[in-house]
Motif scaffolding. Structure first.
Motif, mmCIF file in Angstrom:
data_model
loop_
_atom_site.group_PDB
_atom_site.id
_atom_site.type_symbol
_atom_site.label_atom_id
_atom_site.label_comp_id
_atom_site.label_asym_id
_atom_site.label_seq_id
_atom_site.Cartn_x
_atom_site.Cartn_y
_atom_site.Cartn_z
ATOM 1 N N TYR A 51 0.861 -1.182 0.000
ATOM 2 C CA TYR A 51 0.000 0.000 0.000
ATOM 3 C C TYR A 51 0.896 1.230 0.000
ATOM 4 O O TYR A 51 1.787 1.343 0.847
ATOM 5 N N HIS A 53 1.015 5.374 0.313
ATOM 6 C CA HIS A 53 0.263 6.533 0.797
ATOM 7 C C HIS A 53 0.886 7.847 0.336
ATOM 8 O O HIS A 53 0.495 8.912 0.820
ATOM 9 N N HIS A 135 2.902 -0.946 4.372
ATOM 10 C CA HIS A 135 2.449 0.392 3.993
ATOM 11 C C HIS A 135 3.694 1.251 3.838
ATOM 12 O O HIS A 135 4.570 1.221 4.715
ATOM 13 N N VAL A 138 3.823 6.492 4.824
ATOM 14 C CA VAL A 138 2.756 6.834 5.756
ATOM 15 C C VAL A 138 2.918 8.246 6.325
ATOM 16 O O VAL A 138 1.950 8.814 6.830
ATOM 17 N N LYS A 141 0.417 10.201 4.391
ATOM 18 C CA LYS A 141 -0.898 9.597 4.177
ATOM 19 C C LYS A 141 -1.999 10.637 4.345
ATOM 20 O O LYS A 141 -1.806 11.680 4.965
ATOM 21 N N ILE A 147 -4.896 3.787 9.417
ATOM 22 C CA ILE A 147 -4.438 2.430 9.120
ATOM 23 C C ILE A 147 -4.787 1.551 10.316
ATOM 24 O O ILE A 147 -4.373 1.831 11.436
ATOM 25 N N GLN A 153 4.656 -0.385 8.844
ATOM 26 C CA GLN A 153 4.453 0.947 8.285
ATOM 27 C C GLN A 153 5.805 1.647 8.184
ATOM 28 O O GLN A 153 6.573 1.649 9.142
#
Length: 160
Positions: A51, A53, A135, A138, A141, A147, A153
């Protein structure tokens, strides 16, 4: 200082994906844009999914984050509509490819990421057999998004 504007140009595969989070890939992975005029096949296994961000991915997808998957460039085959793919240079050395008819983001290619492309997972037509493992970015983000999973992260790009 983190470069929150630039996503995944230095992300590389880091070996096998975590066991237990994957399913066995038994067939070719297919994907397409929203209008269906660009269709592709992934003829090899994905290397990782994550993911992102960063603000670039958020703006390119129009969402709180992007789910991306790294694959070998040689495994990505555009089977229909290659002439409809247009590129946007989002940062020096990185191009994002999208359908010029409907605007769907399909993949990105970075000069720093030799022989690897980043597929936008929202364009997949089925289950790729892997799941996100982290992730990234972040620190940039969307402030309205929280999250809630337990994946690692990273403030920017993860260390290799």
């Amino acid at each position: 200082m983190l470069n929150a504007q630039r996503c995944s140009s230095n992300i590389r595969t880091r070996g096998p994906i975590a066991v237990g989070r994957q399913t066995e890939i038994t067939e070719m992975i297919e994907g397409s844009c929203l209008c269906g005029n660009v269709r592709y096949e992934l003829r090899g296994p994905p290397q990782s999914m994550y993911y992102c961000h960063c603000s670039m991915c958020r703006k390119a997808t129009g969402s709180s984050f992007a789910t991306n998957m790294l694959v070998k460039e040689s495994d990505l085959v555009i089977i229909v509509g290659a002439h409809l793919l247009k590129a946007f240079q989002s940062s020096p050395g990185e191009n994002r490819y999208f359908c010029s008819e409907c605007g769907s983001p399909i993949y990105s290619k970075a000069r720093d990421r030799e022989n690897v492309v980043s597929i936008r997972c929202g364009t997949l037509n089925g289950d790729p057999g892997i799941r996100p493992t982290e992730h990234i970015y972040v620190a940039s983000k969307a402030p309205w998004f929280e999250i809630r999973d337990r994946l690692p992260q990273h403030l920017g790009e993860p260390e290799l």
